[in-house]
Scaffold this active site. Sequence first.
Site: not given
Length: 482
Positions: A173, A226, A228, A230-231, A249, A283, A380
């Site tokens: 996706k 993506g 952190t 959503v990770g 990642e 990133c 970030e």
Amino acid sequence: MAPPTFEFDFQTTGGNFTGKVAFSAGLFINNEFVESVEGSTVELVNPTDGKPLGHVSAATDKDIDIAVKAAREAFEQRWGTKLAALESLNNGKTVFVSRFVDVQGFVNTLRYYAGWADKIHGKTIEVNDAKFAYTRHEPIGVVGQIIPWNFPLGMFAWKISPALATGNTIVIKPSEWTPLTAIRVAALAKEAGFPKGVLNVVTGLGSVAGAAISSHMDIDKVAFTGSTLVGRHILKSAAASNLKKVTLELGGKSPSIIFDDADLDKAVSWAAFGIVFNHGQTCSAGSRVYVHEKIYDEFLLKFTEKLKSLKVGNPFAPDTFQGPQASETQFKRIMGYIESGKKDGATLHLGGSQHGTEGFFIEPTIFTDVKPDMKIMREEIFGPVVVVAKFSNDEEAVRLANDTLYGLAAGIFTKDISRAIDVSNKLKSGTVWINEFNKVEVTLPFGGYKQSGIGRELGEYALQNYTEVKAVHINLSATPPI
Ligand code: NAD
Ligand code: MN
């Protein structure tokens, strides 16, 4: 009229060959056999008996023109260039970067992992018992992959290439903001003859399509790039569903450390590239720059000049270095961080405003006098916003650089190789660049310590993300224990 057909019956040759052949012997232009414009042909003669063998088309200058035009069009409309234009259109990055970083990187990554496809193998391993034992590196199965918008093509290649080389099948996706190049690549994959079902590209929203991937009961592994935030969701829903394997990642807040013995002009250029490459939407962006106090003023002066000299504008113009941020959401987030820096009492040294009046352009921005606990030092920002701070010795530089939840990358600028290696060993970071920044190599692993992720992409290391290891024991002589 139809082009000539060449027909021959091998029965008549008197040898071992049997059967007939018949195929179009027209001019092959634009992937098709066509008749020559004037319909003329050349007659072939069988050298064995001197008799006529058949006809093929004979091109004239008119046919040569047509063929050259087809070749020219194919050349000018190289798919690489088209993909680059599409990437810039959707993401806002400059066409120059799209072509020479994104598309080139995409091709290199696919090629590199294509080379691995027939070099995936296990080991034979000695054991104490009388047995023959070996390992097999098998594909995991169906792999779900979810990627961000900052390098749509690049992340696509980093994900699909090692997964395909190791024999998995894919449901990927792209980001809902930047799906165009992934869709085009899917069409190209079909054209290239990919077997059905091996590569499936599903565009859609993260909270719906992405969540359906990470929680699916029949997906064996999920690979995510993506934020952190959503990770964490991905890891949770993998745990709550079928415990699918997870690699992540995630984000970064990467430091550049400029020692007082560095080649100052080069360090300035690399540190600038570190933050403004891809408009800060990287990133590994070098968003915290620590400078030795002895050279701080001189560095800041030159660094400021450097950032001021970069042209912000239309990503399709050849002299543009920095295009717009990828979306209004990002634009607003970044402007929010700039406000928070000002409110928290940091000094806005350069930029800080929208560039121009339309689109999502932001001026390269430098903050100084930033305290370690300020948001702009900790979070970030993912835009062209950098903090510059001082240190007074190597130990302090290491401590400040490591003072972050992240650990994706770091840069060290010094001419002293012993210092470079010593400091590099002490940094909690998946990548350390010495005297350069933001240079990723397809053969070298990339990924994060701490909250920058789990696992490594690229290089041989990434193959581990997509294989299960099976240990096979073959009993040679042992009798059953009971
Ligand atoms: P994001 O986390 O917002 O979205 C990434 C992807 O996840 C998108 O495809 C999105 O649709 C999907 N998604 C969103 N919510 C989801 C959910 N609940 N479940 C499943 N999928 C969901 O990140 P972004 O804004 O697209 O990208 C920027 C971030 O990516 C930054 O933090 C950046 O540091 C990081 N990044 C990391 C690397 C790396 O290699 N470490 C590389 C590029 C970008
Ligand atoms: Mn996002």
